[in-house]
Scaffold this motif. Structure first.
Motif, PDB file in Angstrom:
ATOM      1  N   ASN A 140      27.754  33.473  48.557  1.00 58.19           N
ATOM      2  CA  ASN A 140      27.567  34.756  47.877  1.00 58.19           C
ATOM      3  C   ASN A 140      28.880  35.543  47.839  1.00 58.19           C
ATOM      4  O   ASN A 140      29.227  36.139  46.804  1.00 58.19           O
ATOM      5  CB  ASN A 140      26.479  35.578  48.567  1.00 58.19           C
ATOM      6  N   GLU A 141      29.597  35.560  48.937  1.00 56.48           N
ATOM      7  CA  GLU A 141      30.873  36.264  48.954  1.00 56.48           C
ATOM      8  C   GLU A 141      31.870  35.621  47.997  1.00 56.48           C
ATOM      9  O   GLU A 141      32.602  36.307  47.285  1.00 56.48           O
ATOM     10  CB  GLU A 141      31.443  36.298  50.371  1.00 56.48           C
ATOM     11  N   ALA A 142      31.888  34.288  47.968  1.00 58.13           N
ATOM     12  CA  ALA A 142      32.817  33.587  47.082  1.00 58.13           C
ATOM     13  C   ALA A 142      32.471  33.863  45.624  1.00 58.13           C
ATOM     14  O   ALA A 142      33.360  34.110  44.802  1.00 58.13           O
ATOM     15  CB  ALA A 142      32.786  32.084  47.359  1.00 58.13           C
ATOM     16  N   THR A 143      31.197  33.834  45.291  1.00 56.47           N
ATOM     17  CA  THR A 143      30.827  34.108  43.897  1.00 56.47           C
ATOM     18  C   THR A 143      31.139  35.554  43.529  1.00 56.47           C
ATOM     19  O   THR A 143      31.532  35.834  42.400  1.00 56.47           O
ATOM     20  CB  THR A 143      29.341  33.796  43.644  1.00 56.47           C
ATOM     21  N   ASN A 144      30.988  36.456  44.472  1.00 56.80           N
ATOM     22  CA  ASN A 144      31.348  37.853  44.198  1.00 56.80           C
ATOM     23  C   ASN A 144      32.849  37.967  43.921  1.00 56.80           C
ATOM     24  O   ASN A 144      33.269  38.683  43.009  1.00 56.80           O
ATOM     25  CB  ASN A 144      30.970  38.754  45.372  1.00 56.80           C
ATOM     26  N   VAL A 145      33.643  37.261  44.699  1.00 56.77           N
ATOM     27  CA  VAL A 145      35.093  37.283  44.483  1.00 56.77           C
ATOM     28  C   VAL A 145      35.431  36.677  43.129  1.00 56.77           C
ATOM     29  O   VAL A 145      36.243  37.211  42.373  1.00 56.77           O
ATOM     30  CB  VAL A 145      35.826  36.540  45.628  1.00 56.77           C
ATOM     31  N   TYR A 146      34.787  35.543  42.783  1.00 60.13           N
ATOM     32  CA  TYR A 146      35.058  34.916  41.488  1.00 60.13           C
ATOM     33  C   TYR A 146      34.656  35.832  40.337  1.00 60.13           C
ATOM     34  O   TYR A 146      35.374  35.952  39.344  1.00 60.13           O
ATOM     35  CB  TYR A 146      34.325  33.577  41.361  1.00 60.13           C
ATOM     36  N   LEU A 147      33.530  36.481  40.458  1.00 60.98           N
ATOM     37  CA  LEU A 147      33.100  37.418  39.412  1.00 60.98           C
ATOM     38  C   LEU A 147      34.081  38.578  39.287  1.00 60.98           C
ATOM     39  O   LEU A 147      34.413  39.004  38.171  1.00 60.98           O
ATOM     40  CB  LEU A 147      31.695  37.940  39.708  1.00 60.98           C
ATOM     41  N   LEU A 148      34.549  39.066  40.419  1.00 63.08           N
ATOM     42  CA  LEU A 148      35.517  40.150  40.384  1.00 63.08           C
ATOM     43  C   LEU A 148      36.816  39.704  39.714  1.00 63.08           C
ATOM     44  O   LEU A 148      37.379  40.419  38.875  1.00 63.08           O
ATOM     45  CB  LEU A 148      35.796  40.643  41.802  1.00 63.08           C
ATOM     46  N   VAL A 149      37.278  38.499  40.023  1.00 68.70           N
ATOM     47  CA  VAL A 149      38.496  37.962  39.405  1.00 68.70           C
ATOM     48  C   VAL A 149      38.304  37.801  37.903  1.00 68.70           C
ATOM     49  O   VAL A 149      39.195  38.120  37.107  1.00 68.70           O
ATOM     50  CB  VAL A 149      38.894  36.623  40.066  1.00 68.70           C
ATOM     51  N   ILE A 150      37.147  37.311  37.489  1.00 70.72           N
ATOM     52  CA  ILE A 150      36.880  37.142  36.055  1.00 70.72           C
ATOM     53  C   ILE A 150      36.855  38.481  35.350  1.00 70.72           C
ATOM     54  O   ILE A 150      37.445  38.642  34.262  1.00 70.72           O
ATOM     55  CB  ILE A 150      35.554  36.368  35.860  1.00 70.72           C
ATOM     56  N   LEU A 151      36.215  39.481  35.932  1.00 68.05           N
ATOM     57  CA  LEU A 151      36.169  40.813  35.311  1.00 68.05           C
ATOM     58  C   LEU A 151      37.556  41.437  35.206  1.00 68.05           C
ATOM     59  O   LEU A 151      37.922  42.015  34.172  1.00 68.05           O
ATOM     60  CB  LEU A 151      35.231  41.734  36.102  1.00 68.05           C
ATOM     61  N   VAL A 152      38.347  41.300  36.261  1.00 68.89           N
ATOM     62  CA  VAL A 152      39.712  41.835  36.217  1.00 68.89           C
ATOM     63  C   VAL A 152      40.540  41.089  35.168  1.00 68.89           C
ATOM     64  O   VAL A 152      41.325  41.694  34.434  1.00 68.89           O
ATOM     65  CB  VAL A 152      40.367  41.752  37.617  1.00 68.89           C
ATOM     66  N   SER A 153      40.336  39.786  35.051  1.00 70.32           N
ATOM     67  CA  SER A 153      41.078  39.006  34.045  1.00 70.32           C
ATOM     68  C   SER A 153      40.719  39.452  32.637  1.00 70.32           C
ATOM     69  O   SER A 153      41.597  39.601  31.786  1.00 70.32           O
ATOM     70  CB  SER A 153      40.768  37.513  34.195  1.00 70.32           C
ATOM     71  N   PHE A 154      39.442  39.669  32.372  1.00 63.67           N
ATOM     72  CA  PHE A 154      39.047  40.161  31.053  1.00 63.67           C
ATOM     73  C   PHE A 154      39.633  41.541  30.786  1.00 63.67           C
ATOM     74  O   PHE A 154      40.090  41.832  29.681  1.00 63.67           O
ATOM     75  CB  PHE A 154      37.520  40.219  30.922  1.00 63.67           C
ATOM     76  N   GLY A 155      39.635  42.395  31.793  1.00 61.10           N
ATOM     77  CA  GLY A 155      40.232  43.721  31.627  1.00 61.10           C
ATOM     78  C   GLY A 155      41.712  43.637  31.307  1.00 61.10           C
ATOM     79  O   GLY A 155      42.207  44.344  30.423  1.00 61.10           O
ATOM     80  N   LEU A 156      42.427  42.776  32.014  1.00 61.28           N
ATOM     81  CA  LEU A 156      43.858  42.605  31.736  1.00 61.28           C
ATOM     82  C   LEU A 156      44.103  42.005  30.362  1.00 61.28           C
ATOM     83  O   LEU A 156      45.059  42.366  29.674  1.00 61.28           O
ATOM     84  CB  LEU A 156      44.496  41.724  32.816  1.00 61.28           C
ATOM     85  N   LEU A 157      43.239  41.083  29.935  1.00 62.09           N
ATOM     86  CA  LEU A 157      43.375  40.485  28.614  1.00 62.09           C
ATOM     87  C   LEU A 157      43.191  41.534  27.522  1.00 62.09           C
ATOM     88  O   LEU A 157      43.973  41.594  26.563  1.00 62.09           O
ATOM     89  CB  LEU A 157      42.353  39.356  28.453  1.00 62.09           C
ATOM     90  N   ILE A 158      42.202  42.381  27.661  1.00 65.90           N
ATOM     91  CA  ILE A 158      41.979  43.445  26.676  1.00 65.90           C
ATOM     92  C   ILE A 158      43.147  44.415  26.683  1.00 65.90           C
ATOM     93  O   ILE A 158      43.626  44.843  25.628  1.00 65.90           O
ATOM     94  CB  ILE A 158      40.640  44.154  26.972  1.00 65.90           C
ATOM     95  N   TYR A 159      43.627  44.787  27.866  1.00 62.98           N
ATOM     96  CA  TYR A 159      44.779  45.686  27.959  1.00 62.98           C
ATOM     97  C   TYR A 159      46.013  45.057  27.314  1.00 62.98           C
ATOM     98  O   TYR A 159      46.769  45.719  26.613  1.00 62.98           O
ATOM     99  CB  TYR A 159      45.061  46.021  29.426  1.00 62.98           C
ATOM    100  N   ALA A 160      46.210  43.752  27.539  1.00 62.40           N
ATOM    101  CA  ALA A 160      47.384  43.075  26.982  1.00 62.40           C
ATOM    102  C   ALA A 160      47.313  43.018  25.466  1.00 62.40           C
ATOM    103  O   ALA A 160      48.332  43.146  24.784  1.00 62.40           O
ATOM    104  CB  ALA A 160      47.488  41.658  27.557  1.00 62.40           C
ATOM    105  N   ARG A 161      46.127  42.843  24.918  1.00 61.22           N
ATOM    106  CA  ARG A 161      46.004  42.817  23.459  1.00 61.22           C
ATOM    107  C   ARG A 161      46.310  44.177  22.852  1.00 61.22           C
ATOM    108  O   ARG A 161      46.925  44.268  21.790  1.00 61.22           O
ATOM    109  CB  ARG A 161      44.604  42.379  23.043  1.00 61.22           C
ATOM    110  N   LYS A 162      45.887  45.239  23.523  1.00 57.57           N
ATOM    111  CA  LYS A 162      46.125  46.582  22.983  1.00 57.57           C
ATOM    112  C   LYS A 162      47.574  47.014  23.156  1.00 57.57           C
ATOM    113  O   LYS A 162      48.105  47.743  22.326  1.00 57.57           O
ATOM    114  CB  LYS A 162      45.206  47.601  23.661  1.00 57.57           C
ATOM    115  N   ASN A 163      48.206  46.592  24.228  1.00 59.32           N
ATOM    116  CA  ASN A 163      49.558  47.059  24.554  1.00 59.32           C
ATOM    117  C   ASN A 163      50.548  45.908  24.570  1.00 59.32           C
ATOM    118  O   ASN A 163      51.374  45.805  25.477  1.00 59.32           O
ATOM    119  CB  ASN A 163      49.551  47.764  25.908  1.00 59.32           C
ATOM    120  N   LYS A 164      50.493  45.049  23.567  1.00 63.95           N
ATOM    121  CA  LYS A 164      51.345  43.858  23.525  1.00 63.95           C
ATOM    122  C   LYS A 164      52.814  44.241  23.463  1.00 63.95           C
ATOM    123  O   LYS A 164      53.660  43.639  24.122  1.00 63.95           O
ATOM    124  CB  LYS A 164      50.985  42.994  22.319  1.00 63.95           C
TER     125      LYS A 164
END
Length: 107
Positions: A23-47
């Motif tokens: 459960n802790e590992a999946t929580n960490v993986y979900l958190l990493v995925i959410l942060v990655s999507f956030g960074l991807l959206i930020y990178a597209r807007k501020n290329k």
């Protein structure tokens, strides 16, 4: 029976820790995925901002690529010079033809 009770509880505690770790590992993986999507959206807007950070600073000795507006001004200047030279040739041709016609009329 006491020993049997310890053996019985031990696998349950192992299973519980495995599930808790999973459960802790999946929580960490979900958190990493959410942060990655956030960074991807930020990178597209501020290329452009991001590319400016990673680009090398211009060196003094090497000429930079000319600015579009500078090259456009040079093209306009070249066109004006060409038109000026064409106008001068036309004026000279007109003056020569007028001088020829005046000389012919005088003779």
């Amino acid at each position: 029976m006491g020993a049997h009770g310890l053996l019985e509880n031990e696998p349950e505690s192992i299973d519980y820790t495995v599930h808790e770790a999973w459960n802790e590992a999946t929580n960490v993986y979900l958190l990493v995925i959410l942060v990655s999507f956030g960074l991807l959206i930020y990178a597209r807007k501020n290329k452009r901002k991001i590319m400016r950070i990673f680009s090398l600073p211009p060196t003094v000795g090497i000429n930079q690529e000319p600015n579009f507006y500078d090259s456009l001004q040079k093209v306009r200047l070249r066109q004006q010079l060409e038109m000026y030279s064409i106008a001068r040739k036309y004026d000279q041709h007109q003056q020569q033809s007028q001088a020829d016609s005046v000389q012919l009329s005088m003779e």
